[in-house]
Design a protein around this motif. Structure first.
Motif, PDB file in Angstrom:
ATOM      1  N   UNK A 117     -63.621  16.503  49.310  1.00  0.00           N
ATOM      2  CA  UNK A 117     -63.052  17.503  49.582  1.00  0.00           C
ATOM      3  C   UNK A 117     -62.313  18.233  48.307  1.00  0.00           C
ATOM      4  N   UNK A 118     -62.284  19.614  48.427  1.00  0.00           N
ATOM      5  CA  UNK A 118     -61.600  20.365  47.376  1.00  0.00           C
ATOM      6  C   UNK A 118     -60.209  19.818  47.457  1.00  0.00           C
ATOM      7  N   UNK A 119     -59.695  19.554  46.182  1.00  0.00           N
ATOM      8  CA  UNK A 119     -58.172  19.126  45.949  1.00  0.00           C
ATOM      9  C   UNK A 119     -57.281  20.092  46.011  1.00  0.00           C
ATOM     10  N   UNK A 166     -47.848  17.326  40.998  1.00  0.00           N
ATOM     11  CA  UNK A 166     -48.051  18.298  42.117  1.00  0.00           C
ATOM     12  C   UNK A 166     -47.710  17.397  43.428  1.00  0.00           C
ATOM     13  N   UNK A 167     -46.922  16.434  43.413  1.00  0.00           N
ATOM     14  CA  UNK A 167     -46.441  15.575  44.534  1.00  0.00           C
ATOM     15  C   UNK A 167     -47.646  14.738  45.291  1.00  0.00           C
ATOM     16  N   UNK A 168     -48.499  14.362  44.493  1.00  0.00           N
ATOM     17  CA  UNK A 168     -49.825  13.654  45.054  1.00  0.00           C
ATOM     18  C   UNK A 168     -50.036  12.400  44.437  1.00  0.00           C
ATOM     19  N   UNK A 169     -49.823  11.341  44.991  1.00  0.00           N
ATOM     20  CA  UNK A 169     -49.640   9.869  44.263  1.00  0.00           C
ATOM     21  C   UNK A 169     -50.954   9.245  44.813  1.00  0.00           C
ATOM     22  N   UNK A 170     -51.446   8.477  43.989  1.00  0.00           N
ATOM     23  CA  UNK A 170     -52.600   7.727  44.342  1.00  0.00           C
ATOM     24  C   UNK A 170     -52.710   6.286  44.176  1.00  0.00           C
ATOM     25  N   UNK A 183     -51.671  20.276  46.970  1.00  0.00           N
ATOM     26  CA  UNK A 183     -53.161  19.430  46.264  1.00  0.00           C
ATOM     27  C   UNK A 183     -53.104  18.219  47.208  1.00  0.00           C
ATOM     28  N   UNK A 184     -54.613  17.674  46.917  1.00  0.00           N
ATOM     29  CA  UNK A 184     -54.788  16.349  47.856  1.00  0.00           C
ATOM     30  C   UNK A 184     -55.565  15.561  46.808  1.00  0.00           C
ATOM     31  N   UNK A 185     -55.949  14.252  47.352  1.00  0.00           N
ATOM     32  CA  UNK A 185     -57.044  13.085  46.777  1.00  0.00           C
ATOM     33  C   UNK A 185     -58.379  13.881  47.316  1.00  0.00           C
ATOM     34  N   UNK A 186     -59.210  13.833  46.550  1.00  0.00           N
ATOM     35  CA  UNK A 186     -60.659  14.411  47.194  1.00  0.00           C
ATOM     36  C   UNK A 186     -61.437  13.564  48.088  1.00  0.00           C
ATOM     37  N   UNK A 187     -60.943  12.205  47.958  1.00  0.00           N
ATOM     38  CA  UNK A 187     -61.721  11.371  48.960  1.00  0.00           C
ATOM     39  C   UNK A 187     -60.601  10.376  49.431  1.00  0.00           C
ATOM     40  N   UNK A 188     -60.825   9.787  50.607  1.00  0.00           N
ATOM     41  CA  UNK A 188     -60.180   8.769  51.388  1.00  0.00           C
ATOM     42  C   UNK A 188     -61.120   7.463  51.594  1.00  0.00           C
TER      43      UNK A 188
END
Length: 240
Positions: free
Chosen positions: A142-144, A236-240, A104-109
Motif C-alpha cells: 500500500x501507499x505509505x 510522523x507517529x508511525x511505529x514499526x 502515514x502508514x506502514x506499507x505492508x501488514x
C-alpha cells in the motif's frame, strides 16, 4: 213584599253557579298552566341533550386535532434528528478520510523486519538504503502516504536492476517513498494515490535474497537520496 223578594233572587246568581264557574276556571287555568309547564319542560330537555351532544363532538374533534398536531410535530422532530445524525456521520466520515489522507502508514501488514537502513555487507555496493519487510510473494503493498506516482516499472523504475520492479511516489511534504522487488506493479506514472491504497504486490525480483519489500524514504525521486525510513516514520507517529 213578594215583588222585592223576586227582585233579589234575580239580581244574585246562585251559589252553585258561582262555585261551578270558579271550579271551571280553575281547571282551565290548571290545564293551561300544566300544558305550558309541560311544553317548557319538554323544550328545555331537548335543548340540554343537543348541547351535551354538541359539546362531546367538539371535545372529540379537539382531541383528534391535538393528537394529529403532536404526531406531526414528532414526525418533524424525528426527521430533523435523522437528518442531523446523517449529517454528523457524513462529517465524521469526511474527517476520518481527511485524517487518513494526512497520515502515514506502514506499507505492508503481518511482516517481519529484516535488513535495516545503514546495514553493510556483501549484498550491497554501499550501505543498505532502506528498510526491508519480509513478507510472502503476492502480499498487498500500500501507499505509505498520499501522493503522485513518478516512477513505476522494471529496472527499479529507472534506478537500476538491483531494485527489480519498483515504484516511487512523490508526496506533498517534499518527500518520496520507494517500493522495490515487486512481483506486480498496479499503478502507472502520473496516477494520484491515497494513503492505504493498493499499489503493488510484493515479490523477489532484482537483487533479492528472498521474498520481501524494500522500502525507502527519499528527498528526491532518485537513488542516492534515501534517509532512515524508520526514523522518518517515527516522526510522523508511525511505529514499526
Amino acid at each position: 213584599m213578594s215583588k222585592r223578594v223576586t227582585f233579589q233572587q234575580s239580581a244574585r246568581p246562585s251559589m252553585s253557579r258561582v262555585s261551578g264557574a270558579v271550579v271551571a276556571a280553575g281547571l282551565g287555568a290548571s290545564m293551561v298552566f300544566g300544558a305550558g309547564a309541560a311544553f317548557a319542560s319538554g323544550t328545555t330537555g331537548t335543548a340540554n341533550t343537543s348541547a351535551l351532544a354538541g359539546s362531546a363532538t367538539a371535545d372529540s374533534v379537539a382531541q383528534q386535532a391535538t393528537a394529529q398536531t403532536k404526531a406531526a410535530a414528532k414526525a418533524k422532530a424525528d426527521k430533523a434528528e435523522k437528518a442531523d445524525a446523517e449529517k454528523k456521520a457524513a462529517a465524521k466520515k469526511k474527517a476520518a478520510a481527511k485524517k487518513k489522507a494526512a497520515s502515514w502508514e506502514v506499507p505492508v501488514s503481518k511482516y517481519v523486519l529484516s535488513a535495516s537502513y545503514g546495514t553493510g555487507g556483501d549484498r550491497w555496493s554501499n550501505k543498505h538504503s532502506g528498510q526491508d519487510f519480509a513478507v510472502p510473494v503476492g502480499t498487498r503493498v500500500e501507499a505509505a502516504h498520499t501522493g503522485t506516482v513518478v516512477k513505476a516499472g522494471p529496472n527499479g523504475g529507472g534506478d537500476g536492476p538491483a531494485y527489480g520492479n519498483a515504484v516511487v511516489i512523490k508526496h506533498g511534504n517534499g518527500t518520496y517513498s520507494q517500493y522495490a522487488h515487486l512481483s506486480k506493479i498496479q499503478v502507472r506514472i502520473g496516477e494520484h494515490v491515497k494513503t492505504g491504497e493498493k499499489i503493488a504486490l510484493s515479490g523477489n525480483t532484482g537483487n533479492s535474497s528472498g521474498p520481501h519489500l524494500h522500502f525507502e524514504i527519499r528527498t528526491s525521486p532518485n537513488y542516492g537520496t534515501a534517509i532512515n525510513p524508520v526514523s522518518f516514520l517515527n516522526s510522523v507517529h508511525v511505529h514499526i
